[in-house]
Design a protein around this motif. Sequence first.
Motif, PDB file in Angstrom:
ATOM      1  N   SER A  37      31.846   1.872  -7.393  1.00  0.00           N
ATOM      2  CA  SER A  37      31.552   3.248  -6.979  1.00  0.00           C
ATOM      3  C   SER A  37      30.693   3.908  -8.053  1.00  0.00           C
ATOM      4  N   PHE A  38      29.535   4.439  -7.656  1.00  0.00           N
ATOM      5  CA  PHE A  38      28.588   4.998  -8.611  1.00  0.00           C
ATOM      6  C   PHE A  38      28.794   6.500  -8.786  1.00  0.00           C
ATOM      7  N   ILE A  39      28.741   6.927 -10.046  1.00  0.00           N
ATOM      8  CA  ILE A  39      28.661   8.342 -10.377  1.00  0.00           C
ATOM      9  C   ILE A  39      27.198   8.767 -10.385  1.00  0.00           C
ATOM     10  N   ASN A  40      26.361   7.922 -10.975  1.00  0.00           N
ATOM     11  CA  ASN A  40      24.913   8.112 -10.896  1.00  0.00           C
ATOM     12  C   ASN A  40      24.253   6.754 -10.744  1.00  0.00           C
ATOM     13  N   GLN A  41      23.155   6.722  -9.983  1.00  0.00           N
ATOM     14  CA  GLN A  41      22.457   5.471  -9.721  1.00  0.00           C
ATOM     15  C   GLN A  41      20.981   5.766  -9.498  1.00  0.00           C
ATOM     16  N   LEU A  42      20.133   4.843  -9.947  1.00  0.00           N
ATOM     17  CA  LEU A  42      18.718   4.935  -9.621  1.00  0.00           C
ATOM     18  C   LEU A  42      18.533   4.457  -8.183  1.00  0.00           C
ATOM     19  N   ILE A  43      18.095   5.344  -7.316  1.00  0.00           N
ATOM     20  CA  ILE A  43      17.935   5.035  -5.897  1.00  0.00           C
ATOM     21  C   ILE A  43      16.486   4.647  -5.612  1.00  0.00           C
ATOM     22  N   MET A  44      16.311   3.496  -4.959  1.00  0.00           N
ATOM     23  CA  MET A  44      15.009   3.114  -4.424  1.00  0.00           C
ATOM     24  C   MET A  44      15.057   3.381  -2.925  1.00  0.00           C
ATOM     25  N   ASP A  45      14.334   4.402  -2.488  1.00  0.00           N
ATOM     26  CA  ASP A  45      14.424   4.904  -1.121  1.00  0.00           C
ATOM     27  C   ASP A  45      13.203   4.455  -0.316  1.00  0.00           C
ATOM     28  N   LEU A  46      13.428   3.506   0.602  1.00  0.00           N
ATOM     29  CA  LEU A  46      12.389   3.050   1.515  1.00  0.00           C
ATOM     30  C   LEU A  46      12.507   3.713   2.881  1.00  0.00           C
ATOM     31  N   SER A  56       0.832  -1.213   0.000  1.00  0.00           N
ATOM     32  CA  SER A  56       0.000   0.000   0.000  1.00  0.00           C
ATOM     33  C   SER A  56       0.860   1.254   0.000  1.00  0.00           C
ATOM     34  N   ARG A  57       2.188   1.100  -0.142  1.00  0.00           N
ATOM     35  CA  ARG A  57       3.062   2.267  -0.226  1.00  0.00           C
ATOM     36  C   ARG A  57       2.750   3.079  -1.483  1.00  0.00           C
ATOM     37  N   SER A  58       2.817   4.366  -1.365  1.00  0.00           N
ATOM     38  CA  SER A  58       2.748   5.236  -2.534  1.00  0.00           C
ATOM     39  C   SER A  58       4.092   5.169  -3.262  1.00  0.00           C
ATOM     40  N   ILE A  59       4.052   4.976  -4.565  1.00  0.00           N
ATOM     41  CA  ILE A  59       5.267   4.918  -5.372  1.00  0.00           C
ATOM     42  C   ILE A  59       5.438   6.259  -6.074  1.00  0.00           C
ATOM     43  N   ILE A  60       6.568   6.901  -5.822  1.00  0.00           N
ATOM     44  CA  ILE A  60       6.846   8.230  -6.372  1.00  0.00           C
ATOM     45  C   ILE A  60       8.145   8.144  -7.169  1.00  0.00           C
ATOM     46  N   ILE A  61       8.049   8.312  -8.480  1.00  0.00           N
ATOM     47  CA  ILE A  61       9.198   8.188  -9.375  1.00  0.00           C
ATOM     48  C   ILE A  61       9.502   9.542  -9.992  1.00  0.00           C
ATOM     49  N   SER A  62      10.743   9.965  -9.878  1.00  0.00           N
ATOM     50  CA  SER A  62      11.167  11.230 -10.474  1.00  0.00           C
ATOM     51  C   SER A  62      10.987  11.167 -11.986  1.00  0.00           C
ATOM     52  N   ASP A  63      10.683  12.306 -12.594  1.00  0.00           N
ATOM     53  CA  ASP A  63      10.459  12.329 -14.046  1.00  0.00           C
ATOM     54  C   ASP A  63      11.716  12.646 -14.834  1.00  0.00           C
ATOM     55  N   ASN A  64      12.883  12.690 -14.176  1.00  0.00           N
ATOM     56  CA  ASN A  64      14.129  12.988 -14.907  1.00  0.00           C
ATOM     57  C   ASN A  64      15.202  11.933 -14.626  1.00  0.00           C
ATOM     58  N   ILE A  65      14.796  10.663 -14.553  1.00  0.00           N
ATOM     59  CA  ILE A  65      15.754   9.579 -14.325  1.00  0.00           C
ATOM     60  C   ILE A  65      16.739   9.518 -15.492  1.00  0.00           C
ATOM     61  N   THR A  66      18.033   9.457 -15.186  1.00  0.00           N
ATOM     62  CA  THR A  66      19.063   9.454 -16.218  1.00  0.00           C
ATOM     63  C   THR A  66      19.871   8.159 -16.170  1.00  0.00           C
ATOM     64  N   LEU A  67      20.815   8.053 -17.092  1.00  0.00           N
ATOM     65  CA  LEU A  67      21.624   6.847 -17.254  1.00  0.00           C
ATOM     66  C   LEU A  67      22.459   6.573 -16.002  1.00  0.00           C
ATOM     67  N   ASN A 110      17.436  10.013  -8.937  1.00  0.00           N
ATOM     68  CA  ASN A 110      18.866   9.940  -9.235  1.00  0.00           C
ATOM     69  C   ASN A 110      19.681  10.118  -7.957  1.00  0.00           C
ATOM     70  N   LEU A 111      20.814   9.457  -7.910  1.00  0.00           N
ATOM     71  CA  LEU A 111      21.698   9.541  -6.753  1.00  0.00           C
ATOM     72  C   LEU A 111      22.066  10.991  -6.443  1.00  0.00           C
ATOM     73  N   ASP A 112      21.927  11.333  -5.158  1.00  0.00           N
ATOM     74  CA  ASP A 112      22.345  12.654  -4.676  1.00  0.00           C
ATOM     75  C   ASP A 112      23.231  12.418  -3.458  1.00  0.00           C
ATOM     76  N   GLY A 113      24.505  12.140  -3.707  1.00  0.00           N
ATOM     77  CA  GLY A 113      25.436  11.788  -2.639  1.00  0.00           C
ATOM     78  C   GLY A 113      26.312  10.630  -3.071  1.00  0.00           C
ATOM     79  N   LYS A 114      26.712   9.811  -2.117  1.00  0.00           N
ATOM     80  CA  LYS A 114      27.606   8.694  -2.401  1.00  0.00           C
ATOM     81  C   LYS A 114      26.841   7.375  -2.447  1.00  0.00           C
ATOM     82  N   SER A 115      27.388   6.441  -3.216  1.00  0.00           N
ATOM     83  CA  SER A 115      26.890   5.066  -3.242  1.00  0.00           C
ATOM     84  C   SER A 115      28.048   4.168  -3.673  1.00  0.00           C
TER      85      SER A 115
END
Length: 747
Positions: free
Chosen positions: A560-569, A518-529, A580-585
């Motif tokens: 080490s990621f420069i950019n990554q699709l983050i799934m934030d729970l 029942s979680r709301s799924i919120i996906i950014s509209d500017n996902i990049t490579l 998109n990743l905002d920080g380190k991964s």
Amino acid sequence: MRLLIILQLLLFIITGISAQNTVGGLVYELKNDNREPIAGANVYWSGTTIGISTNEEGRFQLPWTGQNSKLVVSFVGFESDTIHITRPGLAYEINLSQDKLLNEVTIAARQPGAHISRLNPITTIEITGAELCKAACCSLAESFETNASVDVSYTDAATGAKQIQLLGLSGTYVQMLTENMHTSRGLSSVYGLDFVPGPWMESIQVSKGAASVTNGYESLTGQINVQYKKPATSEALFVNGFASSSGRWESNVNTGFNLGEKWRTAILAHSSADAVKNDHNNDGFLDEPVTRRNTFMSRWDFRPNSHLFTQFGVKVLQEDRTGGQKVFNRNADPFAQDAYGIIVDSKNLESFFKTGYTFENDEDKSVAIVTNFTRHEQESLYGRKYYDATQNYFMGNLILSSYISDAEKHKYTTGISYIYDDLAESLTGDVSNMSIPDGSRTEHIAGAYFQYTYTIPEKLTFLAGLRGDNHNLYGSFFTPRVHVRYNPDEHFVIRLSGGKGYRTPNALAENNPLLATSRSIIISDNITLEEGWNYGVNLTNYIHIGHREMTLNLEYYRTSFINQLIMDLDRDTREVYFYNLDGKSYSNVFQAEASMEIFRGMDMVAAWRINDVKVTTNESLQRKALQSKYKGMLNFSYATPLPRWQIDFTTQFNGPGRIPTTAGNPTVETRRPEHFSAYQIHNAQLTRYYRNWSFYAGVENIGNYTQNEPIIDAASPFGNNFDSSLIWGPLMGRKFYFGFRFSIDRG
């Protein structure tokens, strides 16, 4: 087209100026005046450790040093042959005869079922058919129970979807291949691990770190390459049957035969079902969905001469999956019943075509074209949300292989590739709390690559590759990769690797089981490579203890990621965010593994892995959720002489880990602790061998360990707190199984 012409001209020019410094040929058995290639035959220089095994086509190639003239060729069940070689550059054809005294031979040791390739500069684990038979290997998802490098876990507690983890990261960063062709990509990756029947597989290669640029730019943590049974090596008839106490049954049949001297074919069929509605924890939800699956494959091999080959085939699959509450009726309107249901109906079509030519009198030069096409259709229901999607994928790859001046030292592979990937998605129903942009898209990617290999025989292999790709959505980018293999002596191997990787993220397609919450799924509209680097070092030491050899393997890999699709729970208990990743991964993984034959017939593998995986979620760098801090494995396998009996026992040690916070839930019953404890899983199997038959019986999860209350608020699945996504442990308890295998080899 101009690039293709230039590459072909370059190949033919180099063909005329290259030297011949190798010895190669074909090992075969003569059956009814037909040549049957022998794959896996040992070919080595007498009195040395310099050798190789023949490939699936029975072919081999060894460096010529000028110091040895006796070439030994051997294979179990055949009489060995020794050939006097006078000069390099010729193609030798070696006919082995079956050993008439085979029944009197006593086997003193057996080949390990899984081992690290000694010659490959890329760290590669070879998992053979014998290793796959140590456990209930019903599908690719169940093929790694005795492997310490690959983890397979559930993605959630309701859909039965499974995911692979390699080097501490999910399977989306592992390039899944079938005979070096892309598969299980995007939409099909969610349930695709169950689409590959275990008895169909001849072997699996697991490579770690940055892979070769010849297979594309996507691999970030490694590759898993499945080899199916082939027309040249398939049994004349193979039948497998399996049943378990959970209500699962399956059957597999394959056959291979020749159609004249030039044509070979193999047919493989699979049917399976999970027919019983199991609910051992009495929460009202099925522990695993009820499924029905049918798969068929036909493949062909055409070889008009020893230099030209063509392979093509088609595979079709249909699966119906029904999960959710035990009382759910898939044939009734989901809005007209109070029961929560999950329906996932999949149709998958795969086809491939390969053709290659090896130049006469010089097997170091070849040209090949490899193409494959996949169409995957999914119609699914999660509660009262409908998710339907279709993906069409095509890839073509032109590969040219040759050498510069010296085939023993300077080899290269170059080529061009093209990818077409079309994804169409539709999300309807009760989705008022969702913020999901349309994920439909069409990709066109054209690429070119060059890979150079420098070799000092028995000492050094240096492999460097660079590819450039142009993406219609993300522009142009380059992928560099380097691998080094160094042998200080014959008992020690050092491997170094480094390289870059990219990946097109598919937020909803690759994570649609999250709709079963029942979680709301919120996906950014500017996902990049997605973009990242991988570095690694592998040390392998072969230690002789008496007359036996222990393999000790130590390795460290960092991604080490420069950019990554983050799934934030972590941001909100009732929401899941994709951005998109905002920080380190990053991921740091250290693994130690030892294997040896302790005494005659008894093999042991012991391994320990530490996972240091952190990602920035909810604006904080923290340990990756739902993942164990460490993983250990201990496997014993004992086979009596001949063999007649074999017993296998495996223990998996799983460390503790972090659980995303559920403090925002309203009641104590809907909250979970923020960490889970370490646990162990034990599996065992007993096998009895006869001439054409083998029977096996086993038990999985002997200790009957399962995650407690895996679904939050299972009693109110249409309420605000229902959540099946926080999975870190097994869902199925103790399970008994029985099976048989019957095979007739080609006469």
